[in-house]
Enzyme design. Structure first.
Site, PDB file in Angstrom:
ATOM      1  N   THR A  96       0.734  -1.144  -0.144  1.00  0.00           N
ATOM      2  CA  THR A  96      -0.162  -0.486   0.067  1.00  0.00           C
ATOM      3  C   THR A  96       1.555   1.156   0.276  1.00  0.00           C
ATOM      4  OG1 THR A  96      -0.327  -0.501   2.112  1.00  0.00           O
ATOM      5  CG2 THR A  96      -2.148  -1.510   1.490  1.00  0.00           C
ATOM      6  N   PHE A  99      -7.508   5.405   3.528  1.00  0.00           N
ATOM      7  CA  PHE A  99      -7.591   4.724   4.993  1.00  0.00           C
ATOM      8  C   PHE A  99      -8.314   4.279   5.173  1.00  0.00           C
ATOM      9  CE2 PHE A  99      -3.391   7.061   4.462  1.00  0.00           C
ATOM     10  CZ  PHE A  99      -2.767   6.749   4.366  1.00  0.00           C
ATOM     11  N   CYS A 117      -7.368   2.022   8.970  1.00  0.00           N
ATOM     12  CA  CYS A 117      -6.317   1.082   8.536  1.00  0.00           C
ATOM     13  C   CYS A 117      -5.356   1.888  10.271  1.00  0.00           C
ATOM     14  CB  CYS A 117      -5.589   2.775   7.725  1.00  0.00           C
ATOM     15  SG  CYS A 117      -3.959   1.933   7.541  1.00  0.00           S
TER      16      CYS A 117
HETATM   17  C1  HEM Z   1      -7.194  -1.340   6.863  1.00  0.00           C
HETATM   18  C2  HEM Z   1      -5.296   1.323   3.497  1.00  0.00           C
HETATM   19  C3  HEM Z   1      -1.229   1.179   5.305  1.00  0.00           C
HETATM   20  C4  HEM Z   1      -2.243  -2.532   8.177  1.00  0.00           C
HETATM   21  C5  HEM Z   1      -6.609  -0.998   6.161  1.00  0.00           C
HETATM   22  C6  HEM Z   1      -7.489  -0.430   5.497  1.00  0.00           C
HETATM   23  C7  HEM Z   1      -7.648   0.629   4.135  1.00  0.00           C
HETATM   24  C8  HEM Z   1      -6.342   0.761   4.054  1.00  0.00           C
HETATM   25  C9  HEM Z   1      -8.609   1.236   2.878  1.00  0.00           C
HETATM   26  C10 HEM Z   1      -9.378  -0.502   5.314  1.00  0.00           C
HETATM   27  C11 HEM Z   1      -9.779  -1.756   4.549  1.00  0.00           C
HETATM   28  C12 HEM Z   1     -11.368  -2.176   5.002  1.00  0.00           C
HETATM   29  O1  HEM Z   1     -11.722  -1.203   5.273  1.00  0.00           O
HETATM   30  O2  HEM Z   1     -11.205  -2.945   4.121  1.00  0.00           O
HETATM   31  C13 HEM Z   1      -3.851   1.500   3.689  1.00  0.00           C
HETATM   32  C14 HEM Z   1      -3.234   2.617   3.181  1.00  0.00           C
HETATM   33  C15 HEM Z   1      -1.700   2.528   2.944  1.00  0.00           C
HETATM   34  C16 HEM Z   1      -2.423   0.937   4.896  1.00  0.00           C
HETATM   35  C17 HEM Z   1      -3.647   3.201   1.946  1.00  0.00           C
HETATM   36  C18 HEM Z   1      -0.612   3.147   2.940  1.00  0.00           C
HETATM   37  C19 HEM Z   1      -0.628   4.366   2.569  1.00  0.00           C
HETATM   38  C20 HEM Z   1      -0.471   0.444   5.577  1.00  0.00           C
HETATM   39  C21 HEM Z   1       0.573  -0.452   6.991  1.00  0.00           C
HETATM   40  C22 HEM Z   1       0.193  -1.359   7.673  1.00  0.00           C
HETATM   41  C23 HEM Z   1      -1.193  -0.947   7.861  1.00  0.00           C
HETATM   42  C24 HEM Z   1       1.710   1.365   6.764  1.00  0.00           C
HETATM   43  C25 HEM Z   1       0.725  -1.953   8.998  1.00  0.00           C
HETATM   44  C26 HEM Z   1       0.530  -1.747   9.733  1.00  0.00           C
HETATM   45  C27 HEM Z   1      -3.700  -1.895   8.159  1.00  0.00           C
HETATM   46  C28 HEM Z   1      -4.531  -3.216   8.921  1.00  0.00           C
HETATM   47  C29 HEM Z   1      -5.957  -2.813   8.834  1.00  0.00           C
HETATM   48  C30 HEM Z   1      -6.002  -1.935   7.660  1.00  0.00           C
HETATM   49  C31 HEM Z   1      -4.294  -3.939  10.266  1.00  0.00           C
HETATM   50  C32 HEM Z   1      -7.558  -3.593   9.431  1.00  0.00           C
HETATM   51  C33 HEM Z   1      -7.472  -2.881  10.526  1.00  0.00           C
HETATM   52  C34 HEM Z   1      -8.194  -3.608  11.415  1.00  0.00           C
HETATM   53  O3  HEM Z   1      -9.601  -4.107  10.705  1.00  0.00           O
HETATM   54  O4  HEM Z   1      -8.829  -3.144  12.523  1.00  0.00           O
HETATM   55  N1  HEM Z   1      -5.691  -0.388   5.649  1.00  0.00           N
HETATM   56  N2  HEM Z   1      -3.070   1.404   4.286  1.00  0.00           N
HETATM   57  N3  HEM Z   1      -1.698  -0.088   6.680  1.00  0.00           N
HETATM   58  N4  HEM Z   1      -4.432  -1.308   7.070  1.00  0.00           N
HETATM   59 FE1  HEM Z   1      -3.312  -0.089   6.391  1.00  0.00          FE
END
Ligand code: HEM
Length: 467
Positions: A268, A404, A411
């Site tokens: 991402t 995010f 996120c």
């Molecule tokens: C969830 C985007 C970076 C870990 C999400 C979601 C989005 C997203 C849109 C929600 C997904 C959903 O609703 O199905 C992004 C973008 C990133 C990024 C655009 C970078 C530009 C990261 C990083 C981590 C991460 C660096 C490292 C730990 C997670 C996790 C979730 C998540 C664990 C699930 C959270 C939950 O449902 O409790 N991300 N993310 N992401 N992201 Fe990111």
């Protein structure tokens, strides 16, 4: 009486799979194409289930209402006997709640600031590697950003070094991960019976899963064998207690969380860095303005954590890139389980959503809604993302910019990704003059786990001296 949702006619058994066939390498494009034909909400039958595809800011806003709609984890990955990491778990899964409670504090902005020096360590490796390549060498930016982001998430959260800048080929982890996610994407549009018959693909899928777990296990084993006195993510998972139950996380869940961070945490951010670089290079005036800001804030000295919040223009550039090219381009929702006994209304009461429907929220389109962003919604214009403008738009349309995600399932790595992206871009702009390898490069988006610019080659010339 609610209205009938428009959409392409389907065929028995295969539904609308044929409508998506021409874009089978990039299902996102297929969904967007149909949105252009049928409007901001349409229905189709994909993977045996009715799917409602939504792409306006208004619908996005309604769908972020957590009382009515809940996240659906990616369907093909979510099945199986293993526990689910944060990304893949359903809301009602106790593992999600435990992971969320234990892990949120270690990803809070202040905790992420403490990771600054490790982030900078890897960013320095990228700078050195580019400096050594020199301006005669064309660089596949997406590949180097992927090395950078994988190494960064592994070092900052688990103290593990992939050392991607010191090896010729990509780490087997990345190959395995790419295969799994390309296949997962394909499975969402391919009839299940066909997937069952693809024996070789399925064997490679299982093998790739074991490659990921071997890497994860090695990291856990190393840490148990060589404990460190540090409050990082891995130690928090091994020793941290759930504030509500007092329980620690079981080992097999730790493994899934680690894989989640390695996977969700690097592709991402790599995509965001790639798109931002691409937009900067396609817009020379913006590039010079961003570089000027870095020169004014940093001069020739080395960047520190306290500089990050001073990079106002670069922040606006990143926000605008994340608006136009959200690297997680779709969110998936369904009727909240509490309301599963009956239909829920959508689009200001116009349409009925049934509990068995899958809703796909096309952020790649909803974030370009002209009602929010104006007639130039498709143009790259960072000025609209400067704090005062961004705050005004966010107050008026709270769900217009959601790269995010939203609510409790937003996120966890947002602060991490944001700090990393600003740090890396600042160091690159400070140290290099960057150019497109092909000045006529036209963006082609490639979809695997996330989306990225395809064949995105650049050249870099060191500026005065390295920091
Ligand atoms: C969830 C985007 C970076 C870990 C999400 C979601 C989005 C997203 C849109 C929600 C997904 C959903 O609703 O199905 C992004 C973008 C990133 C990024 C655009 C970078 C530009 C990261 C990083 C981590 C991460 C660096 C490292 C730990 C997670 C996790 C979730 C998540 C664990 C699930 C959270 C939950 O449902 O409790 N991300 N993310 N992401 N992201 Fe990111």
């Amino acid at each position: 009486m609610s209205d009938i949702i428009p959409g392409p006619k389907g065929l028995p058994l295969i539904g609308n799979s044929l409508d998506m066939w021409q874009d089978r390498d990039m299902p996102l494009r297929g969904l967007e194409r149909l949105a252009d034909l049928y409007g901001p909400i349409y229905q189709a039958v994909l993977g045996g289930r009715r799917v409602l595809v939504c792409s306006s800011a208004n619908l996005m806003h309604e769908l972020t209402d957590e009382k009515r709609f809940a996240k659906i984890p990616p369907p093909t990955v979510a099945s199986g006997p293993r526990p689910k990491g944060l990304f893949l778990a359903r809301n009602e899964d106790p593992d999600w709640a435990q992971g969320h409670r234990i892990l949120m504090p270690v990803f809070a902005p202040l905790a992420v600031q403490d990771m600054f020096h490790e982030m900078k360590d890897i960013a320095n490796q990228l700078v050195l590697s580019w400096a050594r390549k020199g301006s005669d060498h064309r660089i596949l930016a997406t590949e180097d950003y992927t090395k950078l982001t994988l190494d960064t998430i592994a070092l900052c959260t688990m103290g593990y070094r992939f050392n991607s800048f010191y090896t010729e080929s990509q780490h087997p982890f990345i190959e395995a991960m790419n295969f799994i996610f390309t296949e997962n994407t394909a499975r969402t549009t391919r009839p299940g019976v066909v997937t069952k018959l693809m024996y070789r693909t399925n064997a490679q899928y299982d093998h790739s899963q074991s490659v990921l777990r071997e890497v994860g296990q090695k990291i856990i084993d190393d840490r148990r064998a060589n404990p460190v006195d540090k409050k990082d993510v891995l130690n928090t998972m091994i020793y941290g207690k759930d504030p509500k139950t007092g329980l620690v996380m079981r080992d097999e869940l730790i493994m899934e969380q680690m894989l989640t961070f390695l996977i969700a945490g690097h592709e991402t951010t790599s995509g965001l860095l790639s798109f931002t670089t691409m937009y900067l290079l396609k817009h020379p005036a913006t590039y010079l303005k961003a570089q000027k800001e870095i020169d004014e804030v940093l001069g020739t000295r080395s960047i520190e954590a306290s500089d990050i919040s001073k990079l106002k223009y670069l922040t606006a550039v990143l926000r605008e890139a994340a608006r136009l090219q959200p690297t997680v381009p779709v969110l998936q929702k369904e009727v909240a389980p509490e309301l599963a006994s009956g239909p829920v209304l959508l689009d200001s009461g116009r349409y009925q959503v049934l509990p068995e429907d899958r809703i796909i929220l096309l952020m790649s389109k909803s974030q370009r809604d002209p009602t929010v962003w104006g007639e130039d919604a498709n143009d790259f214009n960072p000025d609209r993302m400067l704090d005062e403008n961004f705050d005004r738009i966010s107050a008026e349309y709270p769900s217009a910019w959601k790269p995010f995600g939203n609510g409790k399932r937003a996120c966890i790595g947002r602060a991490f990704a944001w700090q990393e992206s600003l740090l890396v871009l600042a160091m690159l702009l400070q140290n290099f003059d960057i150019k497109l390898d092909d000045p006529n490069y036209n963006l082609v988006v490639k979809q695997a786990l996330t989306v990225k610019p395809d064949n995105f080659y650049i050249r870099v010339t060191p500026r005065t001296h390295l920091h």
